[in-house]
Each structure stands twice: as structure tokens, then as C-alpha cells.
Design a protein around this motif. Structure first.
Motif, short mmCIF file in Angstrom:
data_model
loop_
_atom_site.label_atom_id
_atom_site.label_comp_id
_atom_site.label_asym_id
_atom_site.label_seq_id
_atom_site.Cartn_x
_atom_site.Cartn_y
_atom_site.Cartn_z
N GLY A 183 42.17 50.50 48.54
CA GLY A 183 40.49 49.83 48.52
C GLY A 183 41.20 48.74 48.26
O GLY A 183 39.85 47.76 48.54
N ALA A 231 32.13 49.25 45.73
CA ALA A 231 33.32 49.61 45.10
C ALA A 231 33.86 48.43 43.69
O ALA A 231 34.38 48.99 42.91
N THR A 232 34.48 47.02 44.70
CA THR A 232 34.80 46.34 43.72
C THR A 232 33.61 46.57 42.45
O THR A 232 33.74 45.97 40.91
N ARG A 251 31.02 48.17 41.35
CA ARG A 251 31.25 49.00 40.35
C ARG A 251 32.72 49.37 39.33
O ARG A 251 32.82 49.46 37.60
N ALA A 252 33.07 48.85 39.94
CA ALA A 252 34.75 48.90 39.09
C ALA A 252 34.70 47.71 38.13
O ALA A 252 34.83 47.85 36.91
N MET A 267 40.21 51.54 40.33
CA MET A 267 40.08 51.16 41.45
C MET A 267 41.45 51.70 42.22
O MET A 267 41.91 51.19 42.06
N ASP A 268 40.77 52.30 43.44
CA ASP A 268 42.51 53.18 44.49
C ASP A 268 42.87 51.62 44.79
O ASP A 268 42.10 50.84 45.60
N LEU A 310 41.77 44.89 38.97
CA LEU A 310 41.02 45.91 38.84
C LEU A 310 42.07 47.70 38.66
O LEU A 310 41.81 48.67 37.96
N SER A 311 43.07 47.77 40.21
CA SER A 311 44.12 48.83 40.29
C SER A 311 44.29 49.27 39.08
O SER A 311 45.43 49.66 38.63
N GLN A 358 41.25 43.02 42.93
CA GLN A 358 41.10 44.56 43.29
C GLN A 358 42.24 44.57 42.82
O GLN A 358 42.90 45.62 42.12
#
Length: 712
Positions: free
Chosen positions: A608, A616-617, A619-620, A604-605, A598-599, A595
Motif C-alpha cells: 500500500g 488506509a494511511t 486509519r493506520a 500497513m501492508d 507504518l509498514s 507509509q
């Protein structure tokens, strides 16, 4: 046929020239001392020996001409360079003290021929000049089709063929005598009266050879130059030494006699000794181990008082040596157990482990040198390439994965090392441990030296000189350079990548691997960022336009990367214990790391990052995989972070790159070159038809725009 007029390379007529008009070889080229003189006739003057084609550890292969059938073939001469030499008269003799090894080699050579069940497919073996020869038929299948009635014709000089030869000679004598009588009667001359009995009979040898023997080429200075057959692998090259080390020794000679070392006389009875094995006491085992150490069969550091694998292997090697070297009437049981008979030999005979052939002094490095399934792709690939070089692993198998093929190759290598050493120095596990890796490096270095050692070149003029090949010019090659391209073409790209800091020094190995692919891909992305458009395809292939930009950067001293590009999947600092595939079932810490990556790439925010692999993870991850594939990548679009996806994420994060193709606004920007220095105006001239000079003119007022659109 006048053999003195033949070229000893191709056996075509020389036509009175020194340079063959057919093959362009110099018939007067010097011959190394170790080789047989071209023009020599062997096996009842049946085979005319020509020039040497190659030489390995066990002998020399010559091109030859069968004067009976008038066809070309090959003859292998047994001449092991470590135990034999050639005298000035052409005969081969063993070196003093190496007679047994030389004779054993001849026996093995004969056995290798006789092992073939079908005699129609068997090479022809004979002994002459103090050594042995094998006539290697060019087409065994064609020989087989001749049938049994014809196949023995080559080997049998007696019987019906001999009678036919005698009849033909008698007939020839009668015809010559009759002709001479007629001439004498009608002309009354022939240098005065002469008795017909003075007419010489034809020498049977004249059926096969000319009246004057061919003039052989003089020897050059003595040399043992390594003319290694280019098709010979390290596994084949070391076969003779390996069979020596494994204790396989035949006792039968060509004449059926046995030649072994005299058997020493043993005193007492074997019943005086008791079995020593794993169930024996420590004192008894140590006594056996100490004796093995004294005779050189075991290392002193291995004395443990335990009947372990090392002790068993040492006893087994000792038993094999006694059976093969002394050939006692009562053979020792080769089981690695120190039984009564084995101990009788062990204690009463100073059977020191032979050291005639020096063994390499190889010591294991640190455990970090070991290579197995948990190693990085870079280490696995480097090991695979060394195995390929030795002929243990097939070409193209350097995939960076420790698969079943690699494991089997490692086992074969470990087995061969044990054979060469004469005992089990390596455990045959299929894992490249530190000691196995040390032996691999040793034999790779040794094999490279053998392959590069060549005879002193002699001038060999050709009838039609071949034009010197034009040096490769990467700037004029319209084809993309990628995996599978020639090594010269790949090096041209690698050297430019090194010059602009995209590859480390020494990386120009001519292999278009992962490092080169990623460096090219990174450069393509950098150019696209500078131009703020999709100028180059980000596929890692160096097409003509990519190479033009590379040349421009090199010529103008531009270095797009402040540091050498790190190759995903080949970083030595990667945590090898980390999950290879990260999904909803992975550890929360691994998920948080994904994560965070991804940020970093803008998908990704940061709020998150919770260690939960949710929607969300997923989809990212899907978005990142699709983005990479849209730019020349090949990631599986699954929403799951496999090893390749993770490495791409790490690479983008380490280089402050966003997955939308733009640079991170918060990251330190790449230093923009001055307007007068950073101009791609010359690239259009280099890659004609793709972009004009005006289209590539740099706009000095826009640091991120270079102008123009790429032609499709």
C-alpha cells in the motif's frame, strides 16, 4: 547598650560566649582583608556594621544595626574589586590610574538612589571612609507609611533634634550637679573637698556608644574571595561593566563638581572637513575607516570602502567616547555619521579606544553551531538552559522550542554582550548565530567559575550541631521519580540507565528530560516483552517497581539495549528540512516515508506504499497514535502525522518494534540471557507488596516468560 557583647551576625547578646547561642556563629571567625571590620560604627556612629552577607563586582553587603531605632538592616559598601582596595586603617582608596572609574562609580551609585521619585521609598546614601554607602531599608513600604515628617529624621542630625539633644544634655548635667552637691553637703566627703566644676560633662557620643569601643575581629590574610550573592544573576552581576561599555557616564560628582579629562586643543576649523556618509566616495570612506582602525575602533578586515553598519557603529562609539571622556563644550552629535566636527576630533586627537578592561577573545565557530527555529529540540534546549543559567531566560522555559520567549531572551543577551564589549559586536536579531553562541558559551563558563569561587572556609562551630543529612537512597523511596523530582533522585535513575546501556556516558545531569523519559519508557517496554505481559507501565516514569528491575539488571550485568537508545526528537541526523506535519497535502515522498514506517511497525501492508495519504494511511496513523497513548504516551489522535507522531514512528522502526507490543519476528531478537543469570527473584523483596519472590521467579524453560502477575 554594650555593643561589644553583641553577636556581629544577628546582633543578639553573646552572654560571654564566643559562639552565639542564637545563630550558632563564631564571633571570632577571621575576616578577609577586603571587608570592613565587624563592630565598626559609621555615619556619626549611627550604624553598627556587622558581618558581610555577600560580595559582588561593585561592593560588599553587610548586616548592620541601627543604634537609633534599634533594628537590623543592611548596608552596601561601594568597593569595586577592579579599581579599589582597602587600607589597613579601614579606608577605601582607588587603585593608581583608576581614580576616574572609581569616582564615576560613586556618582552612578548616588544617581541610582536619587532616581527614585518617592523619597519615602529611597535608600539612604552617604559617603565615609573614602567611599560610599547605601543603607538598604528592609521594608520600603513600611518606611513610606511613616509619612514625610518622620522620613527625614534619619538623614537630619541638626535642627530640632539637635536642640532637643542639647536640652537633654544640659538637664542631665544639672541633675548630676545637684545630686553631687547634695551628697557633698550631707556626707561632707566624696574623697575630700572638691569643686563641683571638676565634674566632667557627658560626652555627646556617649548617648550613642558605650564607654569602651567594641573589640573588633582581627583581619585575616588579604583576599578578594568572591562571595557572590546567591540571588544575583549574571545580568545583575555584569550591570556595572555593561554601563561602562555602553558609554553612559555621569559628569556630576557628590559635591556638584565635574571631573573629566582635559580637553585637547583643536586646530583649524571644522569647515575644512566634509561629511562622509553612505553617499560618499570609496576613497573618502576608506580614509575614515583606516583612521578608525589605527585608533582601535574598527577591525582592519572591515575596511571596505563602503559606509556599512560596522563603520557607522565604530563612528558612533567614537563620538560617545569623545563626549563622555573629554566632555567638550560643543558635544559631538551621536549619529554614527563622520561629520566635519567628528572628523576634526578623529584626525587631530589620538583618541585610542580604551582597553583598560580586557575583552574576551571570542571567535565564531561553524554555521552548524547556530541555533534557531529550524534547529533540533536538543540544540534549542541546551541553549535555553545556558540562558537560564545566566538569568536571561526564566526557570522552566527550556521546552526545546524556539518560541517568542526564547527569541526575546536571545535579544537581551545579544544587547548585553554589545554593552559589555563597548560596541555592536553582535547583531541583535533574536537568532543565536555562531558568534552569539560562542559568546554564550564563553560567559556561561566564566559565570560558573565566578559562582564556584568562594572564600577560604573558616571553622564556625554551632551551638546545636545539625545532624549530617542522610544520603539519598533510591531503593527506599516509594515515590515515582519523574520530571520535577530532585536532581539527586533523577541522577540515581540516570546512572543505572547508563550502567545498562540505555543512556550514554555523561548523561547523568539530574534533569528528567526527554532522553531520560524515553530511556525509562524503552526499558519498561523491554521488561514487558521479556515477561510477555504488561508488568510495568510504559509511561517513562521510574516508579519503585521499575527502579527495582533497573537495579536487578545493573547488579547482574544485563544490558537490554545493544546500542545506546536514540532519543526521538534529539537525533542530530534528522532531516530538518523535512515536513514537520505530514498529511494528504504533503509531498508524495514524505507520505511514502510515513507509509514505510507504518509498514515497519506492522500497521500497513507494504503493497500500500503509494505516496497517497488515503483512508488506509489515515486509519493506520490513528491506530498507531491510539496504541502509543494506551501505553503511556500523549499523542494527538488526529490521523495526521505531526512531528511527535513521526518521531515515535521512527523510533519504533529503528528498534524493530511492532505497534502491537511484540518484537518483530523477522528482526534479530534481543539476546536472551542464560536462565541462571536472568532472574528477577530478588525484585519482590526490594519492592514489598508489589510482587513476591516466587511470582518473579524466572522460568528457565521459557525464554520470554518470567512468570507471575503484577498486583494492582
Amino acid at each position: 547598650m554594650a555593643y561589644e557583647n553583641l553577636c556581629m551576625y544577628c546582633f543578639q547578646e553573646l552572654g560571654g560566649r564566643s559562639t552565639c547561642p542564637h545563630c550558632g556563629r563564631d564571633s571570632h571567625a577571621a575576616v578577609p582583608q577586603i571587608q570592613m571590620l565587624p563592630g565598626t560604627l559609621v555615619y556619626h556612629d549611627r550604624f553598627l556594621v556587622g558581618r558581610a552577607l555577600g560580595q559582588d563586582a561593585t561592593g560588599i553587603v553587610y548586616t548592620a544595626f541601627d543604634t537609633k531605632r534599634e533594628n537590623k538592616l543592611r548596608i552596601r559598601e561601594y568597593l569595586p574589586r577592579d579599581c579599589a582596595e582597602r587600607l589597613n586603617d579601614g579606608t577605601v582608596v582607588p587603585i593608581a590610574g583608576m581614580e576616574d572609574k572609581f569616582d564615576n562609580g560613586i556618582r552612578r551609585l548616588r544617581a541610582s538612589v536619587e532616581e527614585t521619585d518617592d523619597p519615602r521609598r529611597r535608600h539612604f546614601f552617604f559617603e565615609e571612609n573614602g567611599t560610599a554607602y547605601i543603607v538598604q531599608r528592609k521594608n520600603p513600604q513600611a518606611e513610606a507609611e511613616r509619612g514625610s515628617g518622620d522620613r527625614h529624621e534619619d538623614e537630619d542630625e541638626g535642627g530640632g533634634k539637635k536642640r532637643a539633644l542639647i536640652i537633654a544634655l544640659v538637664a542631665a548635667i544639672v541633675v548630676v550637679g545637684a545630686a553631687a552637691a547634695l551628697i557633698f553637703m550631707f556626707n561632707g566627703a566624696l574623697n575630700g573637698p572638691k569643686d563641683l566644676t571638676e565634674t566632667p560633662t557627658l560626652d555627646p557620643n556617649q548617648v550613642w556608644i558605650p564607654s569602651e569601643s567594641p573589640t573588633v575581629t582581627p583581619y585575616a590574610s588579604p583576599t578578594f574571595a568572591a562571595l557572590v550573592d546567591p540571588d544575583l544573576s549574571w545580568m545583575d552581576f555584569t550591570f556595572d561593566d555593561a554601563s561602562e561599555g555602553s558609554g553612559k557616564t555621569s559628569q556630576s560628582t557628590a559635591g556638584g563638581a565635574s571631573k573629566t579629562t582635559a580637553v585637547p586643543t583643536l586646530t583649524g576649523d571644522s569647515s575644512d572637513y566634509k561629511n562622509v556618509n553612505a553617499k560618499s566616495g570609496s576613497t573618502e570612506i576608506k580614509k575614515v575607516q583606516q583612521r578608525l582602525v589605527a585608533l582601535g575602533w574598527m577591525s582592519k578586515s572591515k575596511i571596505s570602502g563602503k559606509y556599512d553598519k560596522t563603520t557607522k557603529n565604530a563612528v558612533l562609539a567614537f563620538q560617545k567616547y569623545i563626549n563622555s571622556h573629554f566632555s567638550p563644550s560643543e558635544k559631538l552629535k551621536e549619529d554614527g555619521i563622520a561629520g566635519p566636527k567628528t572628523q576634526q576630533w578623529l584626525y587631530q586627537v589620538d583618541a585610542v579606544k580604551p582597553t583598560a578592561t580586557p575583552k574576551p577573545q571570542v571567535t565564531a565557530g561553524s554555521d552548524e553551531d547556530a541555533v534557531d527555529a529550524d534547529s533540533s529540540a536538543k540544540k534549542i534546549r541546551a541553549m535555553q538552559r545556558e540562558l537560564i543559567l545566566l538569568g536571561v531566560l526564566p526557570e522552566g522555559a527550556d521546552n526545546g522550542k524556539y518560541d517568542a520567549t526564547t527569541q526575546s531572551a536571545v535579544k537581551r543577551f545579544q544587547t548585553r554582550v554589545n554593552q559589555l564589549q563597548g560596541y555592536d559586536v553582535l547583531e541583535v536579531t533574536g537568532r543565536m548565530d555562531a558568534l552569539s553562541m560562542a559568546f554564550l558559551d564563553h560567559y556561561v563558563d566564566e559565570w560558573r567559575e565566578i559562582q564556584t569561587a568562594t572564600a577560604e572556609p573558616t571553622a564556625a562551630p554551632t551551638a546545636n550541631p545539625t545532624a549530617v543529612p542522610k544520603q539519598y537512597d533510591p531503593d527506599s523511596d516509594p515515590n515515582p521519580i519523574r520530571a520535577g523530582s530532585s536532581a539527586e533522585a533523577v541522577r540515581s535513575v540516570q546512572r543505572r540507565l547508563i550502567a545498562i546501556g540505555m543512556l550514554p556516558e555523561g548523561a547523568d545531569d539530574g534533569v528528567y528530560g526527554a532522553s531520560t523519559t524515553l530511556a525509562v519508557k524503552t526499558f519498561q517496554q523491554w521488561v514487558n516483552q521479556q515477561r510477555n505481559e504488561q508488568t510495568l507501565p510504559m509511561n517513562g516514569e521510574a516508579d519503585a517497581l521499575t527502579r527495582a528491575y533497573l537495579k536487578y539488571c545493573q547488579d547482574n550485568g544485563l544490558r537490554p539495549a545493544a546500542e545506546v537508545t536514540r532519543v526521538p526528537g534529539e537525533d542530530e541526523n534528522v532531516n530538518e528540512n523535512e515536513d514537520i506535519t505530514i498529511n494528504k497535502d504533503s509531498h508524495p515522498d514524505s507520505i511514502r516515508r510515513v507509509q514505510k514506517l507504518l509498514s515497519d511497525v506492522g500497521l500497513m501492508d507494504a503493497k500500500g506504499i503509494d505516496g497517497v495519504y488515503g483512508g488506509a494511511t489515515t486509519r493506520a496513523v490513528l491506530a498507531f497514535q491510539k496504541y502509543i497513548n494506551a501505553h503511556g504516551g500523549n499523542l494527538p489522535v488526529t490521523g495526521v502525522v505531526d512531528d511527535l507522531t513521526r518521531r515515535e514512528l521512527e523510533y519504533y522502526s529503528d528498534h524493530d518494534m511492532l505497534a502491537d507490543g511484540s518484537a518483530d519476528a523477522t528482526a534479530a531478537p534481543t539476546e536472551a540471557p542464560a536462565a541462571d543469570a536472568f532472574s528477577f527473584s530478588d525484585i519482590g523483596n526490594t519492592v514489598e507488596g508489589q510482587r513476591s519472590a516466587d511470582e518473579l521467579e524466572y522460568d528457565g524453560e521459557k525464554s520470554s516468560t518470567l512468570g507471575g502477575n503484577q498486583e494492582e
